[in-house]
Design a protein around this motif. Structure first.
Motif, PDB file in Angstrom:
ATOM      1  N   CYS A  13       0.696  39.337   2.583  1.00 38.57           N
ATOM      2  CA  CYS A  13       1.574  39.787   1.490  1.00 38.57           C
ATOM      3  C   CYS A  13       2.652  40.724   2.010  1.00 38.57           C
ATOM      4  O   CYS A  13       2.416  41.535   2.907  1.00 38.57           O
ATOM      5  CB  CYS A  13       0.762  40.425   0.370  1.00 38.57           C
ATOM      6  N   LYS A  20      -3.227  39.198  -4.538  1.00 40.76           N
ATOM      7  CA  LYS A  20      -4.100  38.656  -3.485  1.00 40.76           C
ATOM      8  C   LYS A  20      -5.506  39.256  -3.609  1.00 40.76           C
ATOM      9  O   LYS A  20      -6.512  38.533  -3.599  1.00 40.76           O
ATOM     10  CB  LYS A  20      -3.488  38.994  -2.120  1.00 40.76           C
ATOM     11  N   ASN A  21      -5.577  40.588  -3.770  1.00 41.93           N
ATOM     12  CA  ASN A  21      -6.878  41.256  -3.873  1.00 41.93           C
ATOM     13  C   ASN A  21      -7.627  40.838  -5.137  1.00 41.93           C
ATOM     14  O   ASN A  21      -8.843  40.645  -5.113  1.00 41.93           O
ATOM     15  CB  ASN A  21      -6.708  42.774  -3.848  1.00 41.93           C
ATOM     16  N   ALA A  22      -6.898  40.676  -6.223  1.00 43.20           N
ATOM     17  CA  ALA A  22      -7.535  40.262  -7.484  1.00 43.20           C
ATOM     18  C   ALA A  22      -8.103  38.850  -7.361  1.00 43.20           C
ATOM     19  O   ALA A  22      -9.211  38.562  -7.825  1.00 43.20           O
ATOM     20  CB  ALA A  22      -6.525  40.340  -8.624  1.00 43.20           C
ATOM     21  N   SER A  51       4.047  46.342  -5.428  1.00 44.00           N
ATOM     22  CA  SER A  51       2.740  46.030  -4.845  1.00 44.00           C
ATOM     23  C   SER A  51       2.111  44.791  -5.489  1.00 44.00           C
ATOM     24  O   SER A  51       0.945  44.486  -5.253  1.00 44.00           O
ATOM     25  CB  SER A  51       1.802  47.237  -5.040  1.00 44.00           C
ATOM     26  N   PHE A  52       2.895  44.079  -6.288  1.00 38.96           N
ATOM     27  CA  PHE A  52       2.365  42.944  -7.040  1.00 38.96           C
ATOM     28  C   PHE A  52       1.648  41.917  -6.146  1.00 38.96           C
ATOM     29  O   PHE A  52       0.530  41.495  -6.440  1.00 38.96           O
ATOM     30  CB  PHE A  52       3.501  42.276  -7.836  1.00 38.96           C
ATOM     31  N   CYS A 105       0.305  42.039  -3.063  1.00 33.61           N
ATOM     32  CA  CYS A 105      -0.950  42.452  -2.428  1.00 33.61           C
ATOM     33  C   CYS A 105      -2.041  42.642  -3.479  1.00 33.61           C
ATOM     34  O   CYS A 105      -3.204  42.301  -3.249  1.00 33.61           O
ATOM     35  CB  CYS A 105      -0.742  43.729  -1.620  1.00 33.61           C
ATOM     36  N   SER A 106      -1.655  43.174  -4.644  1.00 29.02           N
ATOM     37  CA  SER A 106      -2.639  43.350  -5.716  1.00 29.02           C
ATOM     38  C   SER A 106      -3.121  41.989  -6.223  1.00 29.02           C
ATOM     39  O   SER A 106      -4.308  41.801  -6.487  1.00 29.02           O
ATOM     40  CB  SER A 106      -2.030  44.125  -6.894  1.00 29.02           C
ATOM     41  N   SER A 152       5.967  43.222   0.583  1.00 31.47           N
ATOM     42  CA  SER A 152       6.631  43.843  -0.565  1.00 31.47           C
ATOM     43  C   SER A 152       8.089  44.109  -0.224  1.00 31.47           C
ATOM     44  O   SER A 152       8.405  44.547   0.882  1.00 31.47           O
ATOM     45  CB  SER A 152       5.942  45.166  -0.897  1.00 31.47           C
TER      46      SER A 152
END
Lengths: 163, 128
Positions: B35, B20-22, B14-15, B17-18, B37
């Protein structure tokens, strides 16, 4: 035949193989066996470019690997052989190659495949192919990375039939 | 400058998408970053989905960020790029790099943008 790791992985050579397994096993050689990669210089170069310098890497067609293994001249005790489907195992067995244990490292989702493990999705054809190989004595161990649990494929397929 | 573009992150687990959200917590995104995965999907499916996006959006430029040079996501991105000068594959994506991408996207020409975001990604790695 003493092969360090014989792996089925639809991604062929990638991080899990070169960082995960080759690092863990201290492998000295990786053999990729795939007809379409062997016939395509661009693909071949792409795969070979991701292998660290200290590891020898080669690409064979299925017939090429069959001949290579049948000659039995080489030492494979520090070699990872990676293929992308059980049908290649069937071809090797048919040609007289003897295989005891095969690592099932990953066959991923695409239309027509059913989920067995997070990294293992199989079509009906693939299930039948695995079963034919098992009938010929091949033991399949599902394990994507060295630190993860080994799941015998036979148990997984049996469980799925019973569910 | 780079108005008509497509940006994607292909990563392990999930790197992407995480990440992107961060990044969205720090900057107002200049564009949507799609994103993908590799956790479940085959590389073939990821490549097909990105090709569909390219077909639908018809971007002038495509930026494909991947987490690990040499990993399966890198292989996929390179297959998408094959023989295409309008696709840019950038390996080793991290937070400073993606922040820089959003900050500089409409400020710099493509070549300068790619150089800048790689530099900013590297600048964000240090020890004291």
């Amino acid at each position: 035949m003493d092969i360090q790791l014989f792996r089925i992985d639809d991604r062929l050579i990638h991080g899990q193989v070169v960082i995960g397994w080759a690092g863990y096993l201290h492998s000295e050689q990786i053999i990729l066996c795939d007809d379409s990669v062997a016939a395509n210089d661009w693909e071949k170069e792409l795969y070979l470019s991701v292998v660290p310098e200290q590891i020898r890497a080669m690409v064979f067609s299925v017939n090429g690997l069959t001949e290579h293994l049948l000659q039995g001249k080489d030492d494979y005790s520090k070699t990872i052989i990676v293929i992308n489907s059980p049908q290649i195992i069937e071809h090797l067995l048919q040609a007289g190659v003897r295989l005891k244990t095969v690592n099932v490292g990953g066959i991923h989702f695409k239309e027509g495949r059913k989920k067995y493990l997070p990294y293992l999705y199989l079509s009906e054809d693939e299930v039948h192919s695995f079963k034919r190989c098992m009938e010929k004595g091949v033991n399949f161990e599902c394990q994507d990375m060295p630190a993860t649990r080994v799941v015998p494929l036979g148990n997984l397929l049996e469980k799925n039939i019973n569910e | 400058m780079n108005k008509n573009y497509l940006a994607c992150v292909i990563s392990h687990g999930s790197f992407g998408c995480s990440l992107k959200n961060a990044v969205h917590k720090l900057v107002v995104p200049e564009t949507d970053v799609c994103c993908f995965s590799n956790q479940d999907m085959s590389l073939e499916v990821i490549e097909e989905r990105i090709r569909e996006l390219m077909e639908a959006r018809k971007p002038d430029k495509v930026f494909i960020f991947v987490d690990l040079v040499g990993g399966s996501c890198w292989l996929s991105a390179n297959r998408l790029k094959k023989n295409r000068d309008d696709i840019f594959v950038i390996g080793g994506v991290n937070m400073p790099m993606l922040v820089s991408f959003h900050v500089n996207l409409n400020r710099l020409e493509t070549k300068a943008l790619v150089e800048k975001i790689i530099l900013d990604g590297r600048k964000g790695i240090l020890s004291r």
